[in-house]
Design a protein around this motif. Structure first.
Motif: not given
Length: 549
Positions: A241-254, A370-383
């Motif tokens: 999960l710590s290596k997942a880049d997208t939320e879709e990956e997180v959903y599948d792993l979960f 935590e993984a979803i929060s990280r990905i969304r935070s990274r997306g917001e920083i990117t945006r």
């Protein structure tokens, strides 16, 4: 070996002579202390030195092969004499002893006599064997005895209750104990057993198997192994999960991890989108009724999200909020994923979730949150880094990455690449006369109009206050000029429809090939833009070497 420091002569003497000995204990409330060891009724210095290595009652009990020596001694101190039988290897080889514990004044004495010596001295096999049988009949362990002269097998009461078979079975003496399983009334029990031969003048007459019930211990060990495996899997999932880049990956792993770690029947993962919860993942066993979106304020999931805590339903039928998709569903677990969504798992059994299941599910949910929060935070920083927060166009940071990629692609595949520079006409007048808030509206309105015309592969970049760049991959100068006219037409049409008086001027250039770069393209587009401005605004100008004159 615990007696490795003894001289070989003393050890040999002990091995040879330990056919009969006594241990004397002092009992003070629950405190039991070995105070003397005797042979033939007399204290013996060699023997005392030997047993001093085992002065701790627990070690002494283990060394002698007695299940609970302390309890036997305490019972004897209360004048409850106890007959016992044991097998010990402490003297170098398995030796079987009969013993008797009884109170002796202020102490407790246990007299041990090796069985073979007892049999030899009495010379009455049947009588002694019957006496032995009487002792083991009510022994606290399962005892199986097989007579060497026949195939008959005798079991004491505990062995019968445990489910040991009375049929003939192999009972060869063993140097070490072994674990065996016994099926009894559909239940598997586990025993640690040890087999010895009882002999009379070197003639074997019976094999005796002592079996101690270790079912609870084995059950705990198995549960511990299962728990360790689940924790190991959880750790592995956390790393993934710590290596997942997208939320879709997180959903599948979960969901995949839930199936491997929790091992229940149904799993569902619902994520908040606006005012709804949207089903993102669900196991194949769930009936498909077409419901993929529902209000985040309703049902068990809505309550879980609102309360922000885990809800356990031992019996779903007793919950008015639950609306199970199948009558087979009996119990459920609903866990919030922060404010992002809800994870639910369902079992076809009542009250299927114990505290360990809940803890593991909550840990897994925490890692996913935590993984979803990280990905969304990274997306917001990117945006925020790469996009202009007012218009949604790429920022200057985004331009560098985008332009480098498109120039590299143009060089590799020999495809055209064009660039527009667009400027809002008289924007300072708009700001000064109508205010900056209206000016911001105009900028967003212009970008929105541009996006109605360009392709998905084209990129709009906010270059300055009211200046924008448009990168057009795969578009030659003629195509860029045509697209520029469509942008001017769109702005004119929207101005009439929405009563917004705004025009723009456009400068156009193209990539000249190897040696050219984005800075050169911007310079040429800017020259063309100024030429358009000088010609009256609300128009476009293709870069020509004379355009700046």
């Amino acid at each position: 070996m615990p007696f490795e420091n003894f001289e070989s002569k003393s050890l040999h003497f002990i091995n040879r002579e330990m056919e009969e000995f006594e241990l004397v204990f002092n009992v003070n409330e629950d405190d039991v202390v070995l105070i003397d060891s005797k042979r033939s009724g007399k204290s013996d210095s060699v023997l005392s030195e030997f047993f001093s290595a085992f002065s701790d009652i627990g070690r002494l009990s283990s060394m002698l092969g007695i299940e609970d020596l302390r309890s036997i001694i305490l019972a004897a101190s209360n004048e409850e004499s106890t007959d016992l039988a044991c097998c010990t290897e402490v003297f170098g080889m398995p030796r079987f002893y009969l013993g008797k514990a009884e109170k002796n004044g202020c102490t407790v004495k246990i007299r041990f006599e090796e069985l073979s010596r007892h049999l030899a001295s009495e010379g009455r096999r049947e009588f002694l064997f019957a006496a032995f049988m009487k002792i083991v009949q009510n022994a606290p362990v399962a005892v199986s005895i097989k007579d060497s002269s026949s195939d008959s097998l005798w079991l004491n009461e505990i062995a019968k209750e445990a489910g040991f078979s009375t049929l003939s079975q192999e009972m060869s003496p063993t140097k070490e104990s072994f674990v065996e399983s016994v099926q009894s009334e559909g239940e598997t029990k586990y025993f640690r057993s040890f087999v010895i031969d009882l002999k009379y003048k070197d003639c074997g007459f019976a094999s005796v198997k002592y079996s101690i019930d270790i079912s609870e211990s084995e059950k705990v060990k198995r549960e511990l192994r299962i728990s360790r495996n689940k924790i190991r899997r959880l750790h592995e999932v956390a790393l993934e999960l710590s290596k997942a880049d997208t939320e879709e990956e997180v959903y599948d792993l979960f969901v995949n991890a839930s199936c491997r770690i929790l091992e229940f029947d149904v799993y569902s993962l619902d994520i908040v989108e606006g005012e709804d919860l949207v089903v993102k993942r669900v196991t194949n066993s769930v009936p498909d009724d077409g419901e993929e979106r529902y209000s985040k304020y309703e049902g068990v999931a809505g309550r879980t999200l609102w309360e922000g805590k885990t809800l356990i339903f031992p019996d779903i039928s007793k919950s008015q909020e639950a609306r199970p998709r199948s009558t087979d569903y009996r119990s459920a677990l609903s866990i919030p994923l922060g404010s992002f969504g809800v994870f639910q798992t369902i079992s076809t059994e009542l009250d299927a979730f114990d505290s360990e299941d809940v803890e593991l599910a909550e840990l897994l949910a925490a890692h996913v949150t935590e993984a979803i929060s990280r990905i969304r935070s990274r997306g917001e920083i990117t945006r925020l880094t790469y996009y202009d927060p007012l218009t949604g166009a790429l920022s200057r940071y985004g331009l560098a990455e985008c332009s480098a990629a498109e120039i590299e692609r143009s060089n590799r595949f020999s495809t055209p690449l064009s660039l527009m520079m667009l400027d809002v006409d008289d924007f300072k007048v708009i700001n000064d006369s109508l205010g900056h808030m209206y000016g911001d509206f105009i900028l967003s309105w212009v970008v929105e109009s541009i996006k109605m015309v360009i392709r998905n592969s084209d990129r709009v970049i906010r270059w300055g206050g009211d200046e924008f760049l448009i990168i057009l991959p795969g578009v030659a100068m003629e195509g860029a000029e045509s697209m520029g006219r469509r942008i001017l037409d769109r702005l004119e049409k929207r101005s009439l429809e929405e009563d917004v008086v705004t025009t723009v001027s456009i400068g156009i250039t193209e990539y000249l090939g190897e040696g050219d770069n984005i800075d050169g393209m911007i310079y040429r587009a800017d020259l063309a833009l100024h030429a358009a401005k000088n010609k009256g605004k609300n128009r476009l100008q293709v870069y020509e070497k004379t355009a700046s004159k």
